[in-house]
Design a protein around this motif. Structure first.
Motif, PDB file in Angstrom:
ATOM      1  N   PRO A   4       0.663  -1.242   0.000  1.00 18.69           N
ATOM      2  CA  PRO A   4       0.180  -0.009   0.085  1.00 18.69           C
ATOM      3  C   PRO A   4       0.913   1.350   0.081  1.00 18.69           C
ATOM      4  O   PRO A   4       1.927   1.462   0.837  1.00 18.69           O
ATOM      5  N   LEU A   5       0.553   2.107  -0.873  1.00 24.12           N
ATOM      6  CA  LEU A   5       1.409   3.172  -0.990  1.00 24.12           C
ATOM      7  C   LEU A   5       0.451   4.606  -0.843  1.00 24.12           C
ATOM      8  O   LEU A   5       1.128   5.726  -0.819  1.00 24.12           O
ATOM      9  N   VAL A   6      -0.805   4.483  -0.844  1.00 23.30           N
ATOM     10  CA  VAL A   6      -1.687   5.904  -1.089  1.00 23.30           C
ATOM     11  C   VAL A   6      -2.446   5.854   0.280  1.00 23.30           C
ATOM     12  O   VAL A   6      -3.030   5.186   1.007  1.00 23.30           O
ATOM     13  N   SER A   7      -2.341   7.400   0.563  1.00 25.62           N
ATOM     14  CA  SER A   7      -2.950   7.969   1.565  1.00 25.62           C
ATOM     15  C   SER A   7      -4.462   8.643   1.024  1.00 25.62           C
ATOM     16  O   SER A   7      -3.861   9.522   0.006  1.00 25.62           O
ATOM     17  N   VAL A   8      -5.431   8.207   1.302  1.00 26.95           N
ATOM     18  CA  VAL A   8      -6.722   8.940   0.767  1.00 26.95           C
ATOM     19  C   VAL A   8      -7.207  10.043   1.497  1.00 26.95           C
ATOM     20  O   VAL A   8      -7.531   9.486   2.836  1.00 26.95           O
ATOM     21  N   VAL A   9      -7.415  11.311   1.231  1.00 25.24           N
ATOM     22  CA  VAL A   9      -7.889  12.367   2.072  1.00 25.24           C
ATOM     23  C   VAL A   9      -9.288  12.334   1.569  1.00 25.24           C
ATOM     24  O   VAL A   9      -9.413  12.931   0.378  1.00 25.24           O
ATOM     25  N   VAL A  10     -10.171  12.637   2.507  1.00 23.45           N
ATOM     26  CA  VAL A  10     -11.727  12.750   2.031  1.00 23.45           C
ATOM     27  C   VAL A  10     -11.950  14.072   3.035  1.00 23.45           C
ATOM     28  O   VAL A  10     -12.097  13.869   4.164  1.00 23.45           O
ATOM     29  N   ALA A  11     -12.250  15.170   2.188  1.00 20.37           N
ATOM     30  CA  ALA A  11     -12.692  16.322   2.852  1.00 20.37           C
ATOM     31  C   ALA A  11     -14.338  16.422   3.036  1.00 20.37           C
ATOM     32  O   ALA A  11     -14.969  16.014   2.051  1.00 20.37           O
ATOM     33  N   VAL A  12     -14.651  16.593   4.018  1.00 15.86           N
ATOM     34  CA  VAL A  12     -16.143  16.599   4.483  1.00 15.86           C
ATOM     35  C   VAL A  12     -16.553  17.735   5.504  1.00 15.86           C
ATOM     36  O   VAL A  12     -16.142  18.044   6.275  1.00 15.86           O
TER      37      VAL A  12
END
Length: 227
Positions: A4-12
């Motif tokens: 795993p390489l990806v950080s997912v950022v969810v703005a809400v």
């Protein structure tokens, strides 16, 4: 692509209506992200409860305000070598991360990728005043946050998002990246379904127009300085 390489950022902010579908589209990816970070802009609905119900999601309360501030806090928090972004009211195609991550692993000089997007009108909602109806036909190149997968290091070169801009913070960032000559690529596939509805913050036409003009003036100024 086993690591795993990806950080997912969810703005809400106050995203209870659509957040669950957005997070499910992230967790259904054929490539597992390293982490999913929900940056909550002080919601007063069920947003926090929905986010924390997912065992693989980390909910954090935003320290400041504004969408740019949420993105910046997510970047500062992220542990991944790559960072991807999603708004709470949009959904990814199941192969979004494997396609974009695979491309970037195969092309190490490319610092960020975007993709094509298909807009769809939420049932029961009228087309918002600030939205161009022709965008609902076909698909389009989407140089927007929800298609972006970037090397975390690119933010050291381009900078993060301008918190003074209430909208068009992505337009400003992409313009800065282009003006700096950062290598990029557009994946020629629809990897994002972008929801159009009556609560789209970015379709506040007067504010969006003012911020777009500010981003354009800044880009013109940078080009003049170089010449």
């Amino acid at each position: 692509m086993s690591d795993p390489l990806v950080s997912v950022v969810v703005a809400v902010r106050n995203g209870e209506r659509y957040l669950r579908a957005a997070l499910e589209s992230v967790l259904a990816q054929e490539y597992e992200p390293l982490e999913v970070i929900v940056v909550d802009g002080h919601s007063d609905d069920a947003t926090a409860a929905i986010a924390t119900a997912f065992a693989d999601v980390r909910w954090v309360l935003q320290q400041g305000t504004g969408i740019a501030g949420a993105y910046n806090q997510g970047i500062a928090t992220a542990a991944g070598a790559l960072v991807a972004f999603l708004s709470h009211d949009d959904v990814w195609a199941p192969d979004k991360l494997p396609v974009q991550v695979g491309y970037m692993l195969a092309h190490p000089t490319v610092q960020y990728t975007t993709a094509r997007v298909r807009f769809f009108l939420e049932p029961g909602c009228a087309i918002p005043p600030g939205f161009r109806p022709e965008l609902l036909r076909g698909d389009h190149v989407g140089n927007i946050m929800e298609t972006l997968v970037a090397r975390r290091s690119v933010f050291d070169v381009v900078g993060t998002f301008d918190p003074k801009l209430r909208t068009a913070e992505d337009v400003d960032w992409f313009a800065r990246a282009k003006d700096a000559g950062v290598p990029t690529a557009v994946i020629p596939r629809v990897l994002l379904q972008k929801r159009v509805h009556d609560g789209n913050a970015s379709l506040n036409a007067p504010q969006n127009d003012a911020d777009l003009m500010s981003a354009l003036r800044r880009s013109i100024g940078r080009k003049r300085e170089r010449s």
